[in-house]
Write a protein that holds these residues in place. Structure first.
Motif, mmCIF file in Angstrom:
data_model
loop_
_atom_site.group_PDB
_atom_site.id
_atom_site.type_symbol
_atom_site.label_atom_id
_atom_site.label_comp_id
_atom_site.label_asym_id
_atom_site.label_seq_id
_atom_site.Cartn_x
_atom_site.Cartn_y
_atom_site.Cartn_z
ATOM 1 N N SER A 1 32.911 43.581 43.047
ATOM 2 C CA SER A 1 32.576 42.281 42.285
ATOM 3 C C SER A 1 33.216 41.057 43.634
ATOM 4 O O SER A 1 34.913 41.130 42.954
ATOM 5 C CB SER A 1 32.930 42.050 40.711
ATOM 6 O OG SER A 1 33.874 41.818 39.999
ATOM 7 N N ILE A 2 33.171 40.156 42.834
ATOM 8 C CA ILE A 2 34.182 38.924 44.279
ATOM 9 C C ILE A 2 35.122 38.804 43.074
ATOM 10 O O ILE A 2 36.674 38.919 43.777
ATOM 11 C CB ILE A 2 33.313 37.619 43.986
ATOM 12 C CG1 ILE A 2 32.636 37.928 45.196
ATOM 13 C CG2 ILE A 2 34.312 36.539 44.290
ATOM 14 C CD1 ILE A 2 31.648 36.224 45.024
ATOM 15 N N GLU A 3 35.613 39.033 41.958
ATOM 16 C CA GLU A 3 36.825 38.705 40.273
ATOM 17 C C GLU A 3 37.688 39.948 41.201
ATOM 18 O O GLU A 3 38.679 39.811 40.948
ATOM 19 C CB GLU A 3 35.981 38.567 39.468
ATOM 20 C CG GLU A 3 35.289 37.500 38.623
ATOM 21 C CD GLU A 3 33.560 37.972 39.227
ATOM 22 O OE1 GLU A 3 33.510 38.539 38.542
ATOM 23 O OE2 GLU A 3 33.422 37.168 40.311
ATOM 24 N N THR A 4 37.025 41.274 40.790
ATOM 25 C CA THR A 4 38.211 41.924 41.359
ATOM 26 C C THR A 4 38.701 41.666 42.232
ATOM 27 O O THR A 4 40.025 42.274 42.527
ATOM 28 C CB THR A 4 37.422 43.764 41.498
ATOM 29 O OG1 THR A 4 36.410 43.632 40.082
ATOM 30 C CG2 THR A 4 38.242 44.358 41.465
ATOM 31 N N ALA A 5 38.116 41.386 43.586
ATOM 32 C CA ALA A 5 38.507 40.714 44.171
ATOM 33 C C ALA A 5 39.851 40.189 44.457
ATOM 34 O O ALA A 5 40.882 39.974 45.043
ATOM 35 C CB ALA A 5 37.536 41.092 45.651
ATOM 36 N N GLU A 6 39.443 39.170 43.575
ATOM 37 C CA GLU A 6 40.291 37.685 43.597
ATOM 38 C C GLU A 6 41.592 38.739 42.424
ATOM 39 O O GLU A 6 42.864 37.804 43.575
ATOM 40 C CB GLU A 6 39.714 36.980 43.131
ATOM 41 C CG GLU A 6 38.964 35.970 44.056
ATOM 42 C CD GLU A 6 38.033 34.695 43.343
ATOM 43 O OE1 GLU A 6 37.524 35.109 42.160
ATOM 44 O OE2 GLU A 6 37.668 34.575 44.331
ATOM 45 N N ILE A 7 40.889 39.034 41.631
ATOM 46 C CA ILE A 7 42.691 39.430 40.814
ATOM 47 C C ILE A 7 43.763 40.603 41.745
ATOM 48 O O ILE A 7 45.291 39.992 41.622
ATOM 49 C CB ILE A 7 42.425 40.303 39.548
ATOM 50 C CG1 ILE A 7 41.093 39.234 38.645
ATOM 51 C CG2 ILE A 7 43.238 40.491 38.792
ATOM 52 C CD1 ILE A 7 40.484 39.933 37.638
ATOM 53 N N LEU A 8 43.273 41.447 42.555
ATOM 54 C CA LEU A 8 44.310 42.044 43.198
ATOM 55 C C LEU A 8 44.652 41.074 44.332
ATOM 56 O O LEU A 8 46.028 41.733 44.294
ATOM 57 C CB LEU A 8 43.213 43.475 44.159
ATOM 58 C CG LEU A 8 42.520 44.633 43.191
ATOM 59 C CD1 LEU A 8 41.377 45.122 44.213
ATOM 60 C CD2 LEU A 8 43.016 44.584 42.299
ATOM 61 N N ARG A 9 43.974 40.235 44.850
ATOM 62 C CA ARG A 9 44.753 39.586 46.077
ATOM 63 C C ARG A 9 45.427 38.915 45.301
ATOM 64 O O ARG A 9 46.728 37.938 45.709
ATOM 65 C CB ARG A 9 43.485 38.549 46.858
ATOM 66 C CG ARG A 9 43.304 38.987 47.634
ATOM 67 C CD ARG A 9 42.479 38.522 48.370
ATOM 68 N NE ARG A 9 41.023 38.989 48.854
ATOM 69 C CZ ARG A 9 39.802 38.748 48.451
ATOM 70 N NH1 ARG A 9 39.734 37.873 47.457
ATOM 71 N NH2 ARG A 9 39.014 39.152 49.150
ATOM 72 N N GLU A 10 45.465 38.140 43.870
ATOM 73 C CA GLU A 10 45.917 37.140 43.210
ATOM 74 C C GLU A 10 47.787 38.523 42.934
ATOM 75 O O GLU A 10 49.162 37.839 43.187
ATOM 76 C CB GLU A 10 45.732 37.155 41.553
ATOM 77 C CG GLU A 10 46.084 35.627 41.007
ATOM 78 C CD GLU A 10 45.656 34.961 40.118
ATOM 79 O OE1 GLU A 10 44.413 35.304 39.686
ATOM 80 O OE2 GLU A 10 46.525 34.622 38.852
ATOM 81 N N LEU A 11 47.230 38.974 42.500
ATOM 82 C CA LEU A 11 48.478 40.110 42.019
ATOM 83 C C LEU A 11 49.198 40.964 43.763
ATOM 84 O O LEU A 11 50.770 40.637 43.418
ATOM 85 C CB LEU A 11 47.881 41.799 41.274
ATOM 86 C CG LEU A 11 47.901 41.657 39.936
ATOM 87 C CD1 LEU A 11 46.417 42.842 39.869
ATOM 88 C CD2 LEU A 11 48.128 40.988 38.807
ATOM 89 N N ASP A 12 48.697 40.897 43.825
ATOM 90 C CA ASP A 12 49.465 41.324 45.334
ATOM 91 C C ASP A 12 50.056 39.865 46.533
ATOM 92 O O ASP A 12 51.328 40.338 46.779
ATOM 93 C CB ASP A 12 48.572 41.704 46.261
ATOM 94 C CG ASP A 12 48.714 41.239 48.290
ATOM 95 O OD1 ASP A 12 49.622 42.796 48.384
ATOM 96 O OD2 ASP A 12 48.705 40.930 48.712
ATOM 97 N N ARG A 13 49.250 39.008 45.741
ATOM 98 C CA ARG A 13 51.130 37.078 46.268
ATOM 99 C C ARG A 13 51.970 37.453 45.205
ATOM 100 O O ARG A 13 52.636 37.149 45.707
ATOM 101 C CB ARG A 13 49.997 36.117 45.882
ATOM 102 C CG ARG A 13 48.909 35.967 46.887
ATOM 103 C CD ARG A 13 48.203 34.076 47.188
ATOM 104 N NE ARG A 13 47.849 34.089 45.616
ATOM 105 C CZ ARG A 13 46.231 34.322 45.155
ATOM 106 N NH1 ARG A 13 45.613 34.939 46.364
ATOM 107 N NH2 ARG A 13 45.941 34.099 44.196
ATOM 108 N N GLU A 14 51.864 37.668 44.408
ATOM 109 C CA GLU A 14 52.774 37.898 43.220
ATOM 110 C C GLU A 14 53.561 38.917 43.633
ATOM 111 O O GLU A 14 54.702 38.593 43.436
ATOM 112 C CB GLU A 14 52.422 38.113 42.190
ATOM 113 C CG GLU A 14 51.588 37.207 41.351
ATOM 114 C CD GLU A 14 52.646 35.405 40.934
ATOM 115 O OE1 GLU A 14 53.875 35.487 41.301
ATOM 116 O OE2 GLU A 14 51.206 34.529 40.940
#
Ligand code: C2E
Ligand code: CA
Ligand code: CA
Ligand code: CA
Length: 279
Positions: free
Chosen positions: A159-172
């Motif tokens: 899912s797109i949401e899963t990818a987005e959350i992973l990227r957000e955590l990574d950015r942090e």
């Protein structure tokens, strides 16, 4: 189909009602476990394969219930996921784990990482990222000392949401790892599209390393693939010295398992830690 429904009703036995009664009882006990302080984190060291020095620890949840005794996670996490209780339990785990890592830094002056298991239900909850950030700021822990362990199972939905959350955590700046790598039957292509830092090779592969030639070459292949993608590799379930020789020789970065230490209660872990600090 109708007949089947009827026959499954006919097969409803007293044993089955006992099972669901047990489930309900466990669920109601679990609902009260947080406020009664029945949960406890154990910590298992993750060491540098080459030197044996400590690098991080994985937080592993235990439930001390006055009636049931110590309950292991495999017995209650599935029910916690089904009921959604994993969301509040998981938030407690994150808080507790981050505070522990901050204490280790205070005690030793060294950066010791903390790895936390995240279940799919918890990850998909809309408040997840906020919960993680809250735990970091409450404990004043540097984000790159926190690693979230996620199973391949979570990525299957694509899912797109899963990818987005992973990227957000990574950015942090939070680290992300794939837990139980190799058991999820998912395509490997996700490894380059998601921002993972670490692969944890499942213990079943480590077990086979010195048992079969095929087992050894499989682990070599995984280590080489991970390194060519710039990922850190952790071997899980290391129990024997012969496995450590093999993993050293093949350049596996980090190791975890009974050979080094069982998961330990917080106080015992602190004692272990002081004896295994990098020089
Ligand atoms: P996992 O994430 O794969 O954790 C590793 C499990 O392997 C732990 O079992 C650990 O005690 C065990 N282990 C460590 N070294 C060895 C070894 O050398 N040999 C063998 N045979 N086993 C070893 P544990 O603590 O019973 O946890 C079981 C599972 O429960 C974990 O598997 C994880 O999926 C889940 N879990 C534990 N804590 C949490 C948590 O806080 N949140 C969530 N969502 N899941 C958790
Ligand atoms: Ca894990
Ligand atoms: Ca990253
Ligand atoms: Ca694992």
């Amino acid at each position: 189909a109708k007949r089947q429904g009827k026959s499954s009703f006919a097969h409803f036995t007293p044993e089955m009602s006992e099972v669901s009664h047990e489930r309900l009882q466990m669920e109601s006990r679990m609902r009260r476990a947080l406020e009664l302080h029945e949960f406890e984190l154990y910590f298992q060291p993750i060491v540098d394969t080459a030197t044996g020095e400590v690098s991080a620890a994985e937080a592993l949840l235990r439930w001390n219930n006055p009636v049931m005794g110590m309950v292991m996670p495999d017995r209650f996490i599935p029910l916690a996921e089904e009921t959604g209780l994993i969301i509040s339990i998981g938030a407690w785990v994150l808080e507790e784990a981050c505070h522990a890592a901050t204490r280790w830094k205070d005690i030793t002056g060294q950066d010791i990482g903390i790895s936390v298991n995240v279940s799919p239900r918890q990850f998909r909850d809309s408040g997840f990222t906020k919960t993680v950030m809250q735990a970091l700021s409450n404990s004043n822990l540097a984000p790159d000392l926190l690693e979230l362990e996620i199973t391949e199972r979570l990525l299957l939905d694509n899912s797109i949401e899963t990818a987005e959350i992973l990227r957000e955590l990574d950015r942090e700046g939070i680290r992300l790892s794939v837990d139980d790598f190799g058991t999820g039957y998912s395509a490997l292509s996700y490894l380059k599209s998601y921002p993972f830092d670490t692969l944890k090779i499942d213990k079943t592969f480590i077990h086979d390393v010195t048992k079969t030639p095929g087992g050894a070459s499989l682990v070599c292949a995984i280590i080489n693939m991970a390194h060519s993608l710039g990922l850190t590799i952790i071997a899980e379930g290391v129990e024997e010295e012969s496995q450590t020789h093999f993993l050293k020789q093949e350049g596996c970065d980090l190791s975890q398992g009974y050979f080094y230490s069982r998961p330990l209660p917080a106080d015992d872990f602190t004692v272990w830690l002081k004896a295994h600090l990098p020089k």
